[in-house]
Design an enzyme around this catalytic site. Sequence first.
Site, PDB file in Angstrom:
ATOM      1  N   HIS B 172      -5.330  -9.745  -2.184  1.00 33.79           N
ATOM      2  CA  HIS B 172      -4.578  -9.917  -3.427  1.00 33.79           C
ATOM      3  C   HIS B 172      -5.517 -10.328  -4.568  1.00 33.79           C
ATOM      4  O   HIS B 172      -5.505  -9.729  -5.642  1.00 33.79           O
ATOM      5  CB  HIS B 172      -3.486 -10.973  -3.216  1.00 33.79           C
ATOM      6  CG  HIS B 172      -2.722 -11.357  -4.444  1.00 33.79           C
ATOM      7  ND1 HIS B 172      -1.410 -10.986  -4.660  1.00 33.79           N
ATOM      8  CD2 HIS B 172      -3.079 -12.092  -5.538  1.00 33.79           C
ATOM      9  CE1 HIS B 172      -1.000 -11.474  -5.828  1.00 33.79           C
ATOM     10  NE2 HIS B 172      -1.994 -12.156  -6.381  1.00 33.79           N
ATOM     11  N   GLU B 173      -6.328 -11.349  -4.314  1.00 33.04           N
ATOM     12  CA  GLU B 173      -7.210 -11.849  -5.375  1.00 33.04           C
ATOM     13  C   GLU B 173      -8.242 -10.808  -5.796  1.00 33.04           C
ATOM     14  O   GLU B 173      -8.485 -10.596  -6.984  1.00 33.04           O
ATOM     15  CB  GLU B 173      -7.921 -13.131  -4.932  1.00 33.04           C
ATOM     16  CG  GLU B 173      -6.998 -14.319  -4.688  1.00 33.04           C
ATOM     17  CD  GLU B 173      -6.084 -14.610  -5.854  1.00 33.04           C
ATOM     18  OE1 GLU B 173      -6.464 -14.355  -7.001  1.00 33.04           O
ATOM     19  OE2 GLU B 173      -4.953 -15.068  -5.614  1.00 33.04           O
ATOM     20  N   HIS B 176      -6.992  -8.210  -8.075  1.00 33.36           N
ATOM     21  CA  HIS B 176      -6.980  -8.577  -9.501  1.00 33.36           C
ATOM     22  C   HIS B 176      -8.266  -8.089 -10.170  1.00 33.36           C
ATOM     23  O   HIS B 176      -8.267  -7.699 -11.342  1.00 33.36           O
ATOM     24  CB  HIS B 176      -6.847 -10.091  -9.680  1.00 33.36           C
ATOM     25  CG  HIS B 176      -5.442 -10.602  -9.550  1.00 33.36           C
ATOM     26  ND1 HIS B 176      -4.387 -10.055 -10.255  1.00 33.36           N
ATOM     27  CD2 HIS B 176      -4.918 -11.592  -8.797  1.00 33.36           C
ATOM     28  CE1 HIS B 176      -3.271 -10.710  -9.943  1.00 33.36           C
ATOM     29  NE2 HIS B 176      -3.562 -11.638  -9.057  1.00 33.36           N
ATOM     30  N   TYR B 187      -1.963  -9.740 -18.423  1.00 37.16           N
ATOM     31  CA  TYR B 187      -1.348 -10.701 -17.516  1.00 37.16           C
ATOM     32  C   TYR B 187      -0.223 -11.466 -18.203  1.00 37.16           C
ATOM     33  O   TYR B 187      -0.254 -12.695 -18.327  1.00 37.16           O
ATOM     34  CB  TYR B 187      -2.416 -11.657 -16.986  1.00 37.16           C
ATOM     35  CG  TYR B 187      -2.068 -12.298 -15.667  1.00 37.16           C
ATOM     36  CD1 TYR B 187      -1.944 -11.537 -14.510  1.00 37.16           C
ATOM     37  CD2 TYR B 187      -1.859 -13.666 -15.567  1.00 37.16           C
ATOM     38  CE1 TYR B 187      -1.630 -12.126 -13.297  1.00 37.16           C
ATOM     39  CE2 TYR B 187      -1.542 -14.262 -14.358  1.00 37.16           C
ATOM     40  CZ  TYR B 187      -1.429 -13.480 -13.233  1.00 37.16           C
ATOM     41  OH  TYR B 187      -1.114 -14.066 -12.026  1.00 37.16           O
ATOM     42  N   GLU B 196       0.461  -8.454 -10.959  1.00 36.63           N
ATOM     43  CA  GLU B 196       0.737  -9.236  -9.749  1.00 36.63           C
ATOM     44  C   GLU B 196       1.177  -8.338  -8.595  1.00 36.63           C
ATOM     45  O   GLU B 196       0.764  -8.500  -7.452  1.00 36.63           O
ATOM     46  CB  GLU B 196       1.827 -10.270 -10.031  1.00 36.63           C
ATOM     47  CG  GLU B 196       1.299 -11.612 -10.457  1.00 36.63           C
ATOM     48  CD  GLU B 196       0.311 -12.165  -9.444  1.00 36.63           C
ATOM     49  OE1 GLU B 196       0.638 -12.209  -8.238  1.00 36.63           O
ATOM     50  OE2 GLU B 196      -0.782 -12.542  -9.846  1.00 36.63           O
ATOM     51  N   ASP B 269       5.010 -19.308 -16.327  1.00 36.10           N
ATOM     52  CA  ASP B 269       4.341 -18.392 -15.400  1.00 36.10           C
ATOM     53  C   ASP B 269       3.979 -17.071 -16.108  1.00 36.10           C
ATOM     54  O   ASP B 269       4.188 -15.986 -15.567  1.00 36.10           O
ATOM     55  CB  ASP B 269       5.253 -18.145 -14.190  1.00 36.10           C
ATOM     56  CG  ASP B 269       4.612 -17.276 -13.121  1.00 36.10           C
ATOM     57  OD1 ASP B 269       3.369 -17.255 -13.031  1.00 36.10           O
ATOM     58  OD2 ASP B 269       5.362 -16.607 -12.386  1.00 36.10           O
ATOM     59  N   HIS B 274       4.984 -13.888 -11.432  1.00 42.44           N
ATOM     60  CA  HIS B 274       5.122 -14.000  -9.968  1.00 42.44           C
ATOM     61  C   HIS B 274       6.576 -13.882  -9.519  1.00 42.44           C
ATOM     62  O   HIS B 274       6.854 -13.943  -8.330  1.00 42.44           O
ATOM     63  CB  HIS B 274       4.554 -15.334  -9.473  1.00 42.44           C
ATOM     64  CG  HIS B 274       3.073 -15.452  -9.611  1.00 42.44           C
ATOM     65  ND1 HIS B 274       2.463 -15.931 -10.746  1.00 42.44           N
ATOM     66  CD2 HIS B 274       2.062 -15.117  -8.762  1.00 42.44           C
ATOM     67  CE1 HIS B 274       1.151 -15.907 -10.587  1.00 42.44           C
ATOM     68  NE2 HIS B 274       0.880 -15.410  -9.396  1.00 42.44           N
TER      69      HIS B 274
END
Lengths: 88, 372
Positions: B172-173, B176, B187, B196, B269, B274
């Site tokens: 996931h990271e 990005h 974002y 996301e 957020d 998210h």
Amino acid sequence: MRIAVTRTGGFAGITRRAELDTTGRHDEARLRSLAVAALSDGRPDRPAGVPDGFDYELEVDGIKAYCADPHLSAPQRELISRVLGERA
Amino acid sequence: MTNVPAHRPVFCPIVPPHLLESLARHEDPEVHVPARYTLELDAVHRTRRRIGAPVAVESAVAEAVADRPNRTIYDAGHEQTLPGAEVRAEGAGPVKDQPVNHAYDGLGATFEFYLKAYRRHSVDGRGLPLNASVHYGQGYNNAFWDGRQMVFGDGDGRIFQDFTGSVDVIGHELTHGVTQYSANLQYFGQSGALNESVSDVFGSIIKQYALGQTADQADWLIGADVLAPGIHGVALRSMKAPGTAYDDPALGKDPQPATMDGYVSTSQDNGGVHINSGIPNHAFYLVAATLGGHSWERAGQIWYDTLTGGRLASDADFADFARATAAAAHARYGDGEEHQAVLKAWSQVGVAASAALPRQAAPEGAPSSSQG
């Protein structure tokens, strides 16, 4: 002095909020000086954060400022830790 | 307090342009100098993209880039200063500290996935070294991508445990990073939720790839391994059933919607990135489940083509992205079951994808379908 910290974002996207009143606390002087420094290091609007980084809203006696990981100042980091730590 | 000085502006390539523009007008040079610089870089980048150089350059460079990762793991030593002390470089053997090895292996698994599945060399397509810091902060309940590297906290042990323990979190990271170097989805708001979602999609696929699972065998969960024992939940997000991942006194209830009926408007957020990611997440799950087999092969390929095809605007909303996936499916596979599965999935989550099919150039490496 009332200090509230709201943390949003993060990988989990889970919001955490904690609030305290410094009156009569043993660390009142420390909290007050951290709060002032953290606010003045903050920004008037929410900064664009990094992906999955935490965003913070600091509120001190009704005055709000914003900051985001990983670019916190030392007073912001300590204040956030002390206030959110109250519930940890 | 109207004139709060901004001592620590955040500058990374993912700052939305409208924010950059207002920062660039700020009176304080500490704020406006880096903002102006970033805007100039962006302009250069956009120009290069417009003249169509990157695709050719990227594939030419890719030929010369090694098919091996170049990883470095750092130990932040429970401080919040990056990157920390180097503890394992590429090719070095395992160390005693397991999070270091987990991070090293997870970066390797992600590198291998992008290379084998899509012939992509690292997150930038050009062999970018992969750096990660572990033990960030004290009991820090998070992992993030700071625009240059991955950062992992240990978790507090009460709600979360070590974030290096989940390959889907690592995937996931790093995704990005892939997004940053391709569609660069802003974002914030719907483009942020897409950013996301793309990370969840490929994070989950990377886990499926590592386990050799098909779509019906996969759990479609994100962060299953980072929840501490005792938390009432199976993971942080579920792509198969958004909104059902956890329900716990300490965490609250999973707020993700699966369809546009549950879309959440919020300023927190980054505009609920998210939360609303549940909608495109579920659309992807539906496509993968309908097509069956390995989700990285057709469903993943369509999403990858969409992300890297150079046609998706950085401020794309859900409908833009939906149309782009339909166009990508059509470009690569024609008007077959893939295209139909994509249209149906978006319709099921309440996003219109079926506007007149744009005449889209074939993505990188795809057979030309319209203007042969």
